[in-house]
Motif scaffolding. Structure first.
Motif, short mmCIF file in Angstrom:
data_model
loop_
_atom_site.label_atom_id
_atom_site.label_comp_id
_atom_site.label_asym_id
_atom_site.label_seq_id
_atom_site.Cartn_x
_atom_site.Cartn_y
_atom_site.Cartn_z
N HIS A 46 49.92 31.00 -43.90
CA HIS A 46 48.92 32.06 -43.95
C HIS A 46 49.15 33.00 -45.14
O HIS A 46 48.23 33.35 -45.87
CB HIS A 46 48.95 32.87 -42.65
CG HIS A 46 48.58 32.09 -41.44
ND1 HIS A 46 48.83 32.51 -40.15
CD2 HIS A 46 47.97 30.87 -41.31
CE1 HIS A 46 48.39 31.61 -39.30
NE2 HIS A 46 47.87 30.60 -39.97
N SER A 90 48.16 32.49 -48.89
CA SER A 90 46.79 32.74 -49.34
C SER A 90 46.69 33.95 -50.26
O SER A 90 45.66 34.16 -50.89
CB SER A 90 45.86 32.93 -48.14
OG SER A 90 46.24 34.07 -47.38
N TYR A 125 43.29 25.15 -44.05
CA TYR A 125 44.45 25.90 -43.53
C TYR A 125 44.67 25.58 -42.06
O TYR A 125 45.82 25.49 -41.59
CB TYR A 125 44.23 27.40 -43.70
CG TYR A 125 44.53 27.92 -45.09
CD1 TYR A 125 45.83 27.91 -45.59
CD2 TYR A 125 43.51 28.45 -45.89
CE1 TYR A 125 46.11 28.39 -46.86
CE2 TYR A 125 43.78 28.94 -47.16
CZ TYR A 125 45.08 28.91 -47.64
OH TYR A 125 45.35 29.39 -48.90
#
Length: 237
Positions: free
Chosen positions: A165, A168, A205
């Motif tokens: 995460h 990003s 993702y």
């Protein structure tokens, strides 16, 4: 309304940023986890001169947003290297600064997972191992670490997902990873749909996360044998 062919083409464009994302995740995790073992050992040390600086490092990394830490390394490390060694590292690939930042971050942060896991192994386990003639190193390798990892593994798996995460944010330095590629598409292709582009990136993702969860689950099943007490009748089983 965009047709199916456009969506397929969009995924193909986004996938060109996946190798960079995967390289970053792999490098940051390996270096960060290795560093966390040393940080954990230092924080468990009885030497205050070792404990205090490492505790300060952990406190800093847990308190300061990771994007701010990324900027501090990106802008501060070249200045530091220039002052100390007279070297200009401004032309180094931006990914290097990203890996350094996240390796330090996870090296400190993961010690908050490993340290309590190490302390969760009962003192009787250590005493029994010493009674069988194990050295401290052998006790850690054969008795403590297997049980420690069985306790820490679920949290470690969650932190891998967090790393996915947090990767990003690399696009803020202009890195063309998955998120950077999505941002580039939206910024340069005025016929693109920002909503659809970012949604497709989110799907990728999501797939990353599912794969990681499957891997962690399989590893957990393998180390479940070490859960619970292994001290039986004064010995180690």
């Amino acid at each position: 309304m965009h047709d199916f062919g456009y969506v397929v083409g969009l995924f193909k464009q986004l996938l060109t940023g996946v190798p960079i994302t995967l390289q970053f995740i792999l490098a940051s995790w390996i270096i960060g986890f290795s560093l966390s073992a040393f940080v954990t050992a230092g924080r468990l040390s009885s030497h205050k001169l070792i404990q205090y600086p490492l505790n300060l490092l952990v406190s800093f990394t847990r308190s300061v947003p990771i994007v701010l830490q990324l900027f501090l390394v990106y802008y501060g490390l070249p200045v530091l290297v220039q002052q100390l060694f007279g070297l200009n590292i401004n032309d180094i690939n931006k990914m290097v600064f990203c890996v350094i930042t996240f390796s330090i971050y996870y090296g400190a942060y993961l010690s908050e997972v490993l340290r309590p896991a190490y302390l969760s192994v009962r003192k009787e386990q250590h005493d029994a191992a010493y009674g069988l003639g194990y050295t401290k190193l052998q006790t850690n390798i054969h008795v403590v670490i297997p049980q420690m990892l069985s306790v820490a593994l679920p949290s470690l798996g969650n932190e891998v997902i967090n790393l996915v995460h947090q990767s990003s944010i690399l696009f803020v330095l202009g890195t063309v990873d998955l998120m950077g590629k999505a941002d580039m598409i939206v910024s340069t292709d005025f016929t693109s749909s920002p909503l659809l582009t970012y949604f497709c990136a989110g799907i990728i993702y999501w797939i990353f996360t599912i794969v990681i969860m499957i891997i962690v689950h399989q590893v957990e099943k393998r180390v479940d044998v070490y859960k619970g007490d292994t001290l039986q009748d004064g010995g180690i089983s």
